[in-house]
Design an enzyme around this catalytic site. Structure first.
Site, PDB file in Angstrom:
ATOM      1  CD  GLU A   1       0.736   8.147 -10.848  1.00 45.19           C
ATOM      2  OE1 GLU A   1       0.826   7.988  -9.602  1.00 45.19           O
ATOM      3  OE2 GLU A   1      -0.298   7.895 -11.483  1.00 45.19           O
TER       4      GLU A   1
ATOM      5  CG  ASP B   1      -0.411  10.351  -0.117  1.00 38.84           C
ATOM      6  OD1 ASP B   1      -0.944   9.796  -1.090  1.00 38.84           O
ATOM      7  OD2 ASP B   1       0.206  11.424  -0.194  1.00 38.84           O
TER       8      ASP B   1
END
EC number: 4.2.1.20
Length: 279
Positions: free
Chosen positions: A50, A61
């Site tokens: 990723e 995040d």
């Protein structure tokens, strides 16, 4: 390219083990170091990569990945350079699937059609765009699928039976099960709850289900991999990068090797995970 992703999962199924899916931030802390990290990942045992697209407002995040994005942006990383990172990686590795992960805003500014064309040219296999729900599939998901790029959806503990079919409708490649609500970098979830969630999702799809959020060690990877088709590790890798840097955020001679060492350990976990499932 959907074929590369399908081939990798078929190989792993034949081996009887889950995928180790490793996330890192493109351009963190600089282009050359992140390319070195990317090349080291499959050598250390990563099955799928990723590739994080740095963004100035990464709402999903946690602090570690936010800081990684800030370091990358400070170092001059752009979406174009992140695509170039994949293209440079492809010069020596045509087998490892690459999934770009991030937010829609940089793609929108870049231009959807241009982005997809450049992603194909760079050897990108899939996209995870965390702020594009199924209701916005026409924006990027459908165009990506038409060009042969997997569009990977997130499912969470709050994705109920009514919502799940809509989430899965245009999903391809694999389903990313976010094992707890909140931001990245959270604690490891209850393995029994993860197992039940994976089983529930599999009642609705033939796609592999990869589980992320909270996996930091080989033992974590072994436990979660006992019920999932893949284990996603991100924050632990980003933290490994951060702790290897100088006080002013520069790479050291140990940065790439530090990440490789961590990933090798995680790989031992996923490669023994099916032993847990069989016991």
């Amino acid at each position: 390219m959907t074929a590369r992703m399908d081939k990798r999962f078929a190989e792993l199924k034949a081996e009887g083990r889950p995928a180790l899916v490793t996330y890192f931030m493109g351009g963190d802390p600089d282009y050359d170091t992140s390319l070195g990290i990317m090349k080291a990942l499959p050598e250390a045992g990563s099955d799928i990569i990723e590739l994080g697209m740095p963004f100035s407002d990464p709402m999903a995040d946690g602090p570690a990945i936010q800081l990684a994005g800030q370091r990358a942006l400070k170092g001059g990383q752009t979406l174009k350079k992140t695509l170039q990172l994949a293209a440079d990686f492809r010069k020596t590795d045509d087998a490892t699937p690459i999934v770009m992960m991030g937010y829609y805003n940089p793609i929108y500014i870049y231009g959807v059609e241009k982005f997809l064309d450049d992603a194909i040219a760079a050897g990108i296999d899939g996209l995870i765009v965390v702020d594009l729900p199924p209701e916005m599939d026409d924006e990027l998901c459908i165009p990506a699928i038409r060009k042969g790029i997997n569009f990977i959806r997130l499912a969470t503990p709050t994705t109920d039976e009514k919502r799940l079919p809509k989430v899965l409708k245009n999903t391809s490649g694999f389903v990313y099960y976010v094992s707890m609500n909140g931001i990245t970098g959270s604690a490891l979830p209850d393995p029994s709850l993860v197992s039940g969630a994976v089983e529930r999702i599999k009642q609705h799809t033939q796609l592999p289900v990869c589980v992320g959020f909270g996996v930091k060690t080989a033992e974590h990877a072994k436990v979660i991999g006992g019920s999932a088709d893949g284990v996603v590790v991100g924050t632990a890798i980003v933290n490994q990068v951060a702790t290897s840097l100088t006080s002013d955020g520069k790479a050291t001679a140990d940065t790439v090797q530090a990440v490789a060492t961590l990933v090798r350990g995680l790989s031992t976990g996923t490669r023994s995970a099916r032993l847990v499932a069989a016991e």
